[in-house]
Scaffold this active site. Structure first.
Site, short mmCIF file in Angstrom:
data_model
loop_
_atom_site.label_atom_id
_atom_site.label_comp_id
_atom_site.label_asym_id
_atom_site.label_seq_id
_atom_site.Cartn_x
_atom_site.Cartn_y
_atom_site.Cartn_z
N GLY A 175 -1.53 7.74 -10.33
CA GLY A 175 -2.85 8.35 -10.09
C GLY A 175 -2.96 8.84 -8.66
O GLY A 175 -3.39 9.98 -8.41
N HIS A 176 -2.56 7.99 -7.71
CA HIS A 176 -2.56 8.41 -6.30
C HIS A 176 -1.63 9.61 -6.09
O HIS A 176 -1.97 10.56 -5.37
CB HIS A 176 -2.06 7.28 -5.39
CG HIS A 176 -2.94 6.05 -5.37
ND1 HIS A 176 -2.51 4.83 -5.84
CD2 HIS A 176 -4.19 5.86 -4.90
CE1 HIS A 176 -3.48 3.94 -5.65
NE2 HIS A 176 -4.50 4.52 -5.09
N TYR A 186 -0.70 0.52 -2.38
CA TYR A 186 -0.18 0.02 -3.66
C TYR A 186 -0.22 1.20 -4.64
O TYR A 186 -0.81 1.14 -5.70
CB TYR A 186 -0.98 -1.19 -4.16
CG TYR A 186 -0.13 -2.06 -5.06
CD1 TYR A 186 0.89 -2.85 -4.53
CD2 TYR A 186 -0.30 -2.06 -6.44
CE1 TYR A 186 1.70 -3.63 -5.34
CE2 TYR A 186 0.50 -2.82 -7.27
CZ TYR A 186 1.49 -3.61 -6.71
OH TYR A 186 2.30 -4.38 -7.52
P1 AMP Z 1 -7.82 3.55 -4.03
O1 AMP Z 1 -6.47 3.35 -3.42
O2 AMP Z 1 -8.05 2.79 -5.29
O3 AMP Z 1 -8.94 3.42 -3.04
O4 AMP Z 1 -7.87 5.08 -4.49
C1 AMP Z 1 -7.58 6.11 -3.60
C2 AMP Z 1 -7.85 7.43 -4.28
O5 AMP Z 1 -7.06 7.54 -5.44
C3 AMP Z 1 -9.32 7.59 -4.73
O6 AMP Z 1 -9.73 8.92 -4.49
C4 AMP Z 1 -9.24 7.28 -6.19
O7 AMP Z 1 -10.25 7.90 -6.95
C5 AMP Z 1 -7.89 7.84 -6.54
N1 AMP Z 1 -7.38 7.22 -7.76
C6 AMP Z 1 -7.16 5.90 -7.98
N2 AMP Z 1 -6.76 5.71 -9.25
C7 AMP Z 1 -6.72 6.93 -9.84
C8 AMP Z 1 -6.41 7.39 -11.15
N3 AMP Z 1 -6.03 6.56 -12.12
N4 AMP Z 1 -6.49 8.71 -11.39
C9 AMP Z 1 -6.88 9.57 -10.41
N5 AMP Z 1 -7.19 9.20 -9.17
C10 AMP Z 1 -7.11 7.90 -8.87
#
Ligand code: AMP
Length: 283
Positions: free
Chosen positions: A36-37, A32
């Site tokens: 950020g990703h 999703y």
């Molecule tokens: P997730 O899909 O939420 O498990 O996140 C996967 C990676 O994306 C992790 O390393 C998170 O820290 C990073 N991540 C998620 N949201 C952000 C954001 N807003 N800014 C920077 N990195 C992000």
């Protein structure tokens, strides 16, 4: 761009790539995808020859009453974004491909995992460490990029890599915010309009706190934390924690502290949001 679902197939491919002299970067995600990703993917792109994005909603990092079943998914859009960002491989396994029915081996970090999210999510970091260790073994990556949005997670992964001598470099990339300064998160889509407006109180209070604490002012920490609590509560949030900890040890702030992690978890309706600011001193 290749899409690989089988862990063994991915590992074979990656072993061959490494044997032919290629370097590999990996960006682990739960999909999703948002900007950020993508910032992590952009960060990773020039660090290695091959760029792998993993998309896996890892069941072992969710507690029994958490949002595993309704975690948002949009695989087609994720693929489009990864392709546009220059990924070479998407790895998107099924849960039963990653975990045998009698899986019984876990990676547990036992210090940095205790405060903050570890208190309210006791098995969370065990699941994170285990899946990340598996992803490192499967991808054979030389470098992995994580986001500071999950600052505690990034510290724990670094510790795991150091403690277990994993041959991989960990990069921690900046936190990316939306136009209204809310930290981008896949979970933001759960928020009603009213909750989303209320949730702006998290970043507003944190950015205000950052401004107050920057350039010294550690004596003000307790008062600043109280202001964060008040602002978020006034915005309709139910606080899980507001903590100011040593940014390296996640212990109490001391006279050795050169950076403070001011971290928040709060619920808006049924949605648990986390955010943080890092205030560095003596730099
Ligand atoms: P997730 O899909 O939420 O498990 O996140 C996967 C990676 O994306 C992790 O390393 C998170 O820290 C990073 N991540 C998620 N949201 C952000 C954001 N807003 N800014 C920077 N990195 C992000």
């Amino acid at each position: 761009m290749k899409i690989i679902k089988s862990p063994k197939e991915l590992q074979q491919e990656c072993l061959q790539l490494r044997a032919s002299g290629k370097t590999i970067a990996v960006v682990p995600t739960m999909g999703y995808l948002h900007a950020g990703h993508i910032s992590l993917v952009d960060n990773a792109r020039n660090r290695a020859d091959i760029l792998i994005v993993t998309i896996f909603v890892n069941p072992t990092q969710f507690g029994p009453n958490e949002d595993l079943d309704k975690y948002p998914r949009d695989f087609e859009n994720d693929c489009r974004l990864c392709e546009a960002s220059g990924a070479d491989i998407i790895f998107s396994p099924e849960a039963d491909g990653m975990y045998s029915a009698n899986h019984s081996t876990w990676v547990m970090e036992e210090q940095l995992s205790l405060p903050l999210c570890g208190k309210s999510r006791p098995i969370h970091f065990r699941g994170v460490c285990t899946v990340v260790a598996k992803l490192f073994n499967l991808t054979q990556a030389n470098v992995a990029v994580f986001g500071r949005k999950d600052a505690q997670q990034a510290l724990i992964i670094r510790r795991m890599v150091r403690d277990l001598d994993m041959p991989i470099e960990i990069i921690v990339a900046p936190l990316v915010r939306d136009k209204d300064n809310v930290a981008l998160s896949s979970r933001n889509r759960y928020l009603s309009e009213e909750e989303r407006t209320g949730a702006t109180s998290i970043s507003r209070s944190l950015l205000q706190a950052e401004a107050e604490l920057s350039g010294g002012g550690l004596a003000k920490v307790e008062a600043v934390k109280q202001d964060v609590v008040s602002l978020i509560t006034a915005g309709g949030g139910v606080i899980d924690y507001v903590e100011a900890l040593d940014a390296e040890t996640l212990g109490e702030i001391s006279n050795q502290t050169t950076g403070v992690l001011l971290a928040v978890a709060a619920n808006f309706g049924k949605t648990r949001l986390i955010d943080n600011v890092l205030i560095e001193f003596n730099k």
